[in-house]
Design an enzyme around this catalytic site. Structure first.
Site, PDB file in Angstrom:
ATOM      1  CB  THR A  95      -4.700  -6.600   6.210  1.00 31.92           C
ATOM      2  OG1 THR A  95      -5.082  -5.408   5.447  1.00 31.92           O
ATOM      3  CG2 THR A  95      -5.979  -6.999   6.739  1.00 31.92           C
ATOM      4  CB  VAL A  96      -1.898  -2.003   7.833  1.00 32.02           C
ATOM      5  CG1 VAL A  96      -0.690  -2.437   8.466  1.00 32.02           C
ATOM      6  CG2 VAL A  96      -1.715  -1.551   6.420  1.00 32.02           C
ATOM      7  CG  ASP A  97      -4.961  -1.918   3.680  1.00 33.35           C
ATOM      8  OD1 ASP A  97      -4.376  -0.781   3.992  1.00 33.35           O
ATOM      9  OD2 ASP A  97      -4.683  -2.690   2.773  1.00 33.35           O
TER      10      ASP A  97
ATOM     11  CG  MET B 282      -0.279   3.141   3.962  1.00 35.36           C
ATOM     12  SD  MET B 282       0.652   1.571   4.590  1.00 35.36           S
ATOM     13  CE  MET B 282       2.169   1.855   3.496  1.00 35.36           C
TER      14      MET B 282
ATOM     15  NE  ARG C  83      -4.169   3.606  -4.912  1.00 32.92           N
ATOM     16  CZ  ARG C  83      -3.305   4.781  -5.116  1.00 32.92           C
ATOM     17  NH1 ARG C  83      -3.096   5.296  -4.285  1.00 32.92           N
ATOM     18  NH2 ARG C  83      -3.157   4.950  -6.366  1.00 32.92           N
TER      19      ARG C  83
ATOM     20  CD  GLU D 198      -2.454   4.210   0.207  1.00 34.46           C
ATOM     21  OE1 GLU D 198      -1.331   4.441  -0.635  1.00 34.46           O
ATOM     22  OE2 GLU D 198      -2.526   3.144   0.813  1.00 34.46           O
TER      23      GLU D 198
ATOM     24  CE1 TYR E 140       5.846   0.033   1.752  1.00 32.99           C
ATOM     25  CE2 TYR E 140       8.017  -0.317   1.871  1.00 32.99           C
ATOM     26  CZ  TYR E 140       6.817  -0.471   1.268  1.00 32.99           C
ATOM     27  OH  TYR E 140       6.574  -1.121   0.001  1.00 32.99           O
ATOM     28  CG  LEU E 141       8.530   6.269   8.744  1.00 33.18           C
ATOM     29  CD1 LEU E 141       9.404   5.823   7.393  1.00 33.18           C
ATOM     30  CD2 LEU E 141       8.709   7.632   8.736  1.00 33.18           C
ATOM     31  CD  GLN E 142       0.692   4.838   6.893  1.00 30.07           C
ATOM     32  OE1 GLN E 142      -0.488   4.964   7.272  1.00 30.07           O
ATOM     33  NE2 GLN E 142       1.268   5.502   6.086  1.00 30.07           N
TER      34      GLN E 142
END
Lengths: 420, 420
Positions: A142-144, A190, A192, A247, A297-299
């Site tokens: 997960t990028v998060d 990103m 949330r 975000e 999405y680029l990131q």
């Protein structure tokens, strides 16, 4: 009985390195072809299992599989599809069992976030009851960076590196223009629910005056007067102000800033994200000329600037998942364990799926400065090794060359899935 | 008489490689220190000359100057400041003359777009009249690639590479999510009047179905029904649709799409750019889930993914400018000349400033497919060599290390500039 087969699926939002995990899975399984038969990958994740759309990775060359290591996104397709609870939709789990049985699949490796680990855990339990035991291993992704237990999540380090590099570069741009033009730059990233990504952008600032000057986290309620004072202060002091905003930035009442802009002339909800919203607020209140960027999405797709540490770890958790399965482990997930000491070293650990399923890890308050606008030294020490090292993909004609799979599906053996 | 000094200034929007031109200027001037004394750089461009804020680049180490080659943005500061016509504000030109005279500056190298070449040309003419002749050489720079005569502009190749890499990566992301989630992705790129940047993004598509599927150019009036038909067709055919839109995309009546969204609830003009506007249009009309990105400054500052060809050419025009000056040329600009033949080769040419001043070069119609939504093979042949090669900056702690200048100003010799 023929050798048992393995089913691998990608789940949820993809990352720059989830395919490196796939590469680790497939290459390791191929090295153990005395114990593992075919590695099937779900076309579009778990949906592929339900529809019996199983990509036969055995048809892919060693070179193609090796290229997955430097290919962003989900090469087999991912999905946003959460299995319901066992009580609510037993048929769905039953269908998984049927497909696994039909294809002699005894290993299920699920590459995703907390939801996915929950699903893998349930499949494991059900399979035991059904008398067709499946070894279920989670692979973190997960990028998060919000999975618990593991020190960090594969996927995060690369997006962290992207946002830090980007705000450093854009910050220099604004610095060079600010005397006569743009004074404020807002970059939306990103995250949330957790500010890990926004926080990592803070690494770009190494000296007084470096971008970013302000970071807005979901962990800290937005305080408009304090924010505007800080923006003005930065412009007065440094000539410009570079802002990174998550975000998920929100007011004290929980309302997202991005949702606060009201409706447009057609009654539609504001189109822009939080970056244009903030930029406009600054223009209205302070009059500064602004620019803003939303990387979206680029990131998370930016394999061209991936963290070498992240790529290594993503591969390692894929490899470890296969090794766990072969060692007879079940319902566990490999983790990244940070070893104690000043020099960054890590090793693979493990955690029970039940302990990571549906648990979110917010950024610790002590990673954020007391004023809420920046990261602490403690955060820097955590983040820095995760973005370390470059791992460039090969290029041809000026462009990165990413894997192109054949994606051949295994023959179906069951009736079509009835979703009704 | 002491050796003549040189004044260098950066002008307008900065790029990933304008400092490579500065590096070429300073390193070449240092090699000719028998003829050229100090190289002064204007703090914030031409404003630095007017204010007599002259950075003494002689105080910077060779290592720092060398690092300019891999440092994005304008290291000395740039500005958006266009000198008025000689008739309207002769005092401004007079002030430039005074500052140049006071600091024995006999060479003026102006690094910018069409406006800047016009200014350099005027200074050249005036200096002759004044009896204090200044050798004025333009150095081309613009991400927009819209300068005439030169085959391409330094700065363009790197932003072209960035947008092509970005849409390739984001396209893979959407492809992997589209079965159950995002079906449309819109990426907004720079180019208010010419579609060079948007066109270069088209290089990312090498096979049927590759992103981007649709490119919207400022050269082609937006046709909403045709656009929506194409979007639906792509989603039906490939499962998703990746769109690159130039910020200058407009309706047949000239109105920018980005300006068409009306006002928000507070009566402010729509915050978002053209990407969110289009994404929302698609959602309203076709119902597809979307994501959008606005790279803004990230694209022109992205030195981390600069084109090696672009870096070489940017350095070469800086070097050539000094060599032109020493060869007794005046009121000219070095150009990039593409040699004939299948293999890409280039050399430095020259053009009179008068012939490039204030002339814009749009993208040829034959670079755009007949339907207006993509680039032709001819365009690919033009663009491809410009993004060729990688030229990575050095990294430390996971981040690119960019030059930090001392930026010491020369002592002032004149009264403060009276702008009134």
């Amino acid at each position: 009985m023929s050798k048992a087969n393995l089913f691998y699926a990608q789940s949820g939002g993809v990352t720059a390195v989830i395919n490196a995990s796939a590469c680790g899975v497939i290459e390791t399984a191929r090295r153990h072809n005395d114990q593992i038969g075919t590695v099937y990958a779900g076309l579009n994740g778990i949906i592929g299992a339900l529809r019996e759309e199983l990509i036969d990775t055995g048809k892919e060359s060693a070179a193609t599989i090796a290229a997955l290591r430097h290919t962003p996104s989900g090469a087999f397709g991912s999905c946003r599809y959460k299995l319901k609870s066992l009580e609510d939709n037993r048929a769905e789990y039953q269908r998984l069992m049927d497909v696994f049985r039909a294809h002699n699949i005894r290993y299920f490796l699920y590459n995703g976030g907390g939801d996915s680990q929950d699903t893998a855990n349930k499949v494991s339990m059900l399979s035991l009851k059904e008398g067709f035991p499946i070894t279920c291993i989670g692979i973190p992704k997960t990028v998060d960076n919000d999975l618990p237990v593991t020190d960090n999540c594969p996927g995060f380090g690369s997006v962290a590196k992207y946002v830090a590099v980007s705000i450093r570069e854009a910050g220099l741009d604004v610095a060079s223009m600010c005397e006569s033009s743009t004074k404020v730059f807002v970059m939306e990233v990103m995250g949330r629910h957790a500010g890990w990504i926004a926080g990592a952008a803070g690494l770009a600032a190494e000296q007084e005056g470096d971008a970013p000057h302000i970071i807005l986290f979901p962990e800290i309620a937005f305080d408009k007067p304090a924010f505007l004072r800080r923006v003005r202060d930065c412009v007065n002091r440094y000539g410009f102000c570079a802002i990174v905003v998550s975000e998920g930035a929100h007011y004290a009442n929980g309302q997202f800033l991005a949702d606060a802009g009201g409706k447009d002339a057609f009654g539609h909800t504001q189109l822009g994200g939080v970056a244009p919203f903030l930029a406009n607020m600054i223009k209205q209140e302070l009059g500064y000329k602004y620019h803003w960027a939303v990387a979206d999405y680029l990131q998370r797709a930016a394999r061209h600037i991936a963290s070498a540490t992240d790529v290594e770890q993503a591969y390692a958790v894929g490899k470890a998942a296969v090794e766990f399965a072969l060692a007879g482990k079940n319902a566990v997930m490999p983790t990244i364990v940070r070893k104690p000491g000043d020099r960054y070293e890590w090793e693979i650990g493990e955690v029970a799926l039940a302990d990571v399923a549906n648990v979110e890890k917010p950024m610790p308050r002590e990673f954020i400065t007391e004023d809420g606008f920046n990261i602490t030294e403690q955060a820097r020490q955590y983040f820095t090794p995760l973005i370390a090292g470059e791992d460039y993909p090969p290029y041809k004609n000026g462009l990165p060359q990413y894997a192109r799979l054949k994606g051949e599906l295994a023959d179906k053996k069951l009736p079509a899935w009835d979703q009704s």
